[in-house]
Design an enzyme around this catalytic site. Structure first.
Site, PDB file in Angstrom:
ATOM      1  N   CYS A 181       1.821   0.088  -8.299  1.00 44.35           N
ATOM      2  CA  CYS A 181       2.903   0.460  -7.404  1.00 44.35           C
ATOM      3  C   CYS A 181       4.069   0.706  -8.298  1.00 44.35           C
ATOM      4  O   CYS A 181       4.666   1.607  -8.300  1.00 44.35           O
ATOM      5  CB  CYS A 181       3.029  -0.494  -6.275  1.00 44.35           C
TER       6      CYS A 181
ATOM      7  N   GLU B 187       5.824  -3.514   1.062  1.00 41.72           N
ATOM      8  CA  GLU B 187       5.776  -3.269  -0.363  1.00 41.72           C
ATOM      9  C   GLU B 187       5.174  -1.793  -0.740  1.00 41.72           C
ATOM     10  O   GLU B 187       3.841  -1.963  -0.627  1.00 41.72           O
ATOM     11  CB  GLU B 187       5.489  -4.213  -1.489  1.00 41.72           C
TER      12      GLU B 187
ATOM     13  N   ALA C 279       2.580   6.137   3.381  1.00 38.33           N
ATOM     14  CA  ALA C 279       2.109   6.866   4.635  1.00 38.33           C
ATOM     15  C   ALA C 279       1.566   5.812   5.425  1.00 38.33           C
ATOM     16  O   ALA C 279       1.828   5.674   6.567  1.00 38.33           O
ATOM     17  CB  ALA C 279       1.093   7.989   4.303  1.00 38.33           C
ATOM     18  N   THR C 280       0.689   4.910   4.861  1.00 33.72           N
ATOM     19  CA  THR C 280       0.103   3.686   5.807  1.00 33.72           C
ATOM     20  C   THR C 280       1.308   2.707   6.252  1.00 33.72           C
ATOM     21  O   THR C 280       1.231   2.215   7.065  1.00 33.72           O
ATOM     22  CB  THR C 280      -1.174   3.217   4.835  1.00 33.72           C
ATOM     23  N   GLY C 281       2.205   2.554   5.305  1.00 34.83           N
ATOM     24  CA  GLY C 281       3.268   1.483   5.644  1.00 34.83           C
ATOM     25  C   GLY C 281       3.984   1.850   6.911  1.00 34.83           C
ATOM     26  O   GLY C 281       4.484   1.189   7.762  1.00 34.83           O
TER      27      GLY C 281
ATOM     28  N   GLY D  92       0.977  -1.263  -0.068  1.00 40.92           N
ATOM     29  CA  GLY D  92      -0.045   0.101   0.078  1.00 40.92           C
ATOM     30  C   GLY D  92       0.887   1.164  -0.087  1.00 40.92           C
ATOM     31  O   GLY D  92       2.018   1.396  -0.291  1.00 40.92           O
ATOM     32  N   SER D  93       0.171   2.180   0.489  1.00 43.00           N
ATOM     33  CA  SER D  93       1.064   3.490   0.304  1.00 43.00           C
ATOM     34  C   SER D  93       2.063   3.818   1.487  1.00 43.00           C
ATOM     35  O   SER D  93       2.222   3.142   2.444  1.00 43.00           O
ATOM     36  CB  SER D  93      -0.142   4.726   0.703  1.00 43.00           C
TER      37      SER D  93
END
Length: 468
Positions: A280, A246, A227-229, A224-225
């Site tokens: 991605c 990733e 920011a969320t990672g 995912g993004s």
């Protein structure tokens, strides 16, 4: 309208509330998924933890056979799952759409099933024998995105199973239905509790956050993004979870002066617009040498004009809608900003609903939002350069480092330039062509760890060294 059930401990589970999943092509309801909370997550983790005892004790051959059986099940239900992907994700059945995604899912599952991590002998002499063994971790938590709901679920689940781990997966609330069905299919050939799925709309309860901080989940694999990672990494710190992240990419491609614009136009287009740009490792920035800049723009626009966009259930469609309103609004905002800074060569105006036409913008530079930010949609900025050193500097001028590519008829020169790009994967005369026998992951803020191949498989294990 179908109400889908989660699968926990091998049994279907519905809860008191659920949420609606809509087709982004027309807004129609596709189905409803369970809106689960802490209690259901705890039940899923408990089931996986209990199943781990016997699952992890299986022989390597038994684990391989079980994964092969799962692969066969996925392949047998490919047509059904492809249609469900199209209904909830929006991508076309045809072209590089949901049927292509299912072929990829089967290929990855099959390849991963055949991998193995046998013990390594590090020393065997008169001083003694030293062996390196790979041990399963326990319960693996998978948090999956909405762009490739089945294929990425397979990327997360199969290596976990192959190494003797059990799984709790949470799909995106935008695309939970194909994952719910996938796990139901897997459970036809797996012992109860080995793979469990939980879903939620992420409104009242942060299911992903609860997973990344859960004391009985030993590893989180997240796609995912950035920011969320970062949030996943922070919440996983207290329990020292293993992580594979990733994350987002802002992949740069460099077209050298020796490239043939007509020959590379098709590859450039699909490198950027695969899955409507919602990939991605899609090409997000295109740097083109001044001497062929206009010719590349013309060839790319000509190719893009011929690509049919429409409802994914229409066999003629090769691109569909943007998957959700939030992403659509981001794409529209970046394009609106770019209009005042560059020249729109194609597209540029939002269509009906969530449809946004393939859009190509020239005349931009580093520092413009469409160049610096990951658009994750059907838009490509083209940046003119005159010196290769300048192009390399501009391509590397990003906090991201997932993928990159170099395009030229001079492959030796292309390899030299490619070696200097700061990214986890680099391609020559193509972009985004990942495969199951090659490790894939990002550098800089684009992630931690790798997926695929033996290197990716090893990330689902702990090392135990045995001294005899």
């Amino acid at each position: 309208m179908k109400h889908y059930a989660a699968i926990i401990d091998g049994k279907p589970l519905r809860v008191g509330s659920d949420f609606t999943v809509c087709n982004p092509a027309n807004g129609e309801t596709v189905g409803r998924a369970p809106n689960m909370g802490q209690g259901e997550l705890d039940a899923a983790v408990s089931a996986a933890k209990a199943a781990f005892v016997s699952w992890s004790a299986q022989s390597d051959a038994a684990l391989q056979a079980a994964c092969a059986a799962v692969t066969a099940k996925i392949e047998a239900h490919s047509a059904e799952l492809a249609e469900l992907i199209t209904l909830e994700q929006g991508k076309p059945l045809n072209g590089m759409g949901s049927r292509w995604e299912m072929r990829g899912a089967v290929a990855w599952a099959g390849y991963t099933s055949g991998l193995s991590l046998p013990p390594k002998v590090l020393q065997d002499n008169e001083q003694g024998r030293v062996e390196l063994h790979r041990k399963p971790l326990g319960v693996v938590g998978s948090i999956a995105p909405w762009n490739f709901p089945v294929m990425i679920a397979v990327w997360h689940i199969l290596p976990a199973l192959r190494t003797g781990n059990t799984v709790v997966i949470k799909p995106s609330p935008y695309t939970p239905l194909s994952t719910l069905r996938l796990v139901e299919i897997m459970n036809e050939v797996l012992p109860a509790g080995v793979v469990n799925v939980v879903t939620g709309d992420d409104q009242a309860f942060n299911l992903g956050g609860a997973m990344s901080s859960h004391p009985d989940i030993r590893k989180i694999v997240f796609t995912g993004s950035c920011a969320t990672g970062q949030k996943v990494m922070q919440s996983a710190a207290e329990t020292m979870k293993r992580l594979t992240l990733e994350l987002g990419g802002n992949d740069a491609a460099i077209v050298l002066a020796e490239a043939d614009p007509e020959k590379i136009a098709e590859g450039l287009f699909w490198g950027a617009f695969l899955n409507n740009g919602q990939t991605c490792a899609a090409m997000k920035r295109l740097y083109v040498h001044d001497s062929i800049h206009d010719a590349v723009c013309d060839a790319l626009v000509a190719y893009a004009k011929a690509i049919p966009v429409g409802n994914g259930l229409d066999e003629a469609s090769l691109l569909g809608p943007v998957q959700n309103r939030m992403q659509f609004d981001k794409v529209a905002g970046l394009v609106a900003d770019a209009k005042g800074r560059g020249k729109v060569l194609l597209g540029g105006e939002p269509g009906e609903g969530l449809f946004f036409p393939p859009t190509i913008v020239s005349g931009l530079r580093n520092g413009d939002a469409l160049v610096d930010e990951e658009q994750f949609g059907p838009v490509l900025p083209i940046i003119r350069y005159s010196d290769v050193e300048e192009a390399i500097r501009l391509a590397n001028d990003s906090p991201n480092g997932l993928g990159g590519s170099v395009w030229s008829s001079d492959k030796a020169m292309a390899r030299q330039v490619a070696s200097r790009l700061e990214c986890g994967s680099v391609w020559i005369n193509k972009h985004g062509a990942i495969q199951p026998n090659a490790p894939f992951g990002g550098v800089k803020t684009s992630g931690i760890g790798v997926e695929f191949s033996e290197e990716g498989l090893a990330e689902y294990t702990d090392i135990q060294v045995v001294f005899v």
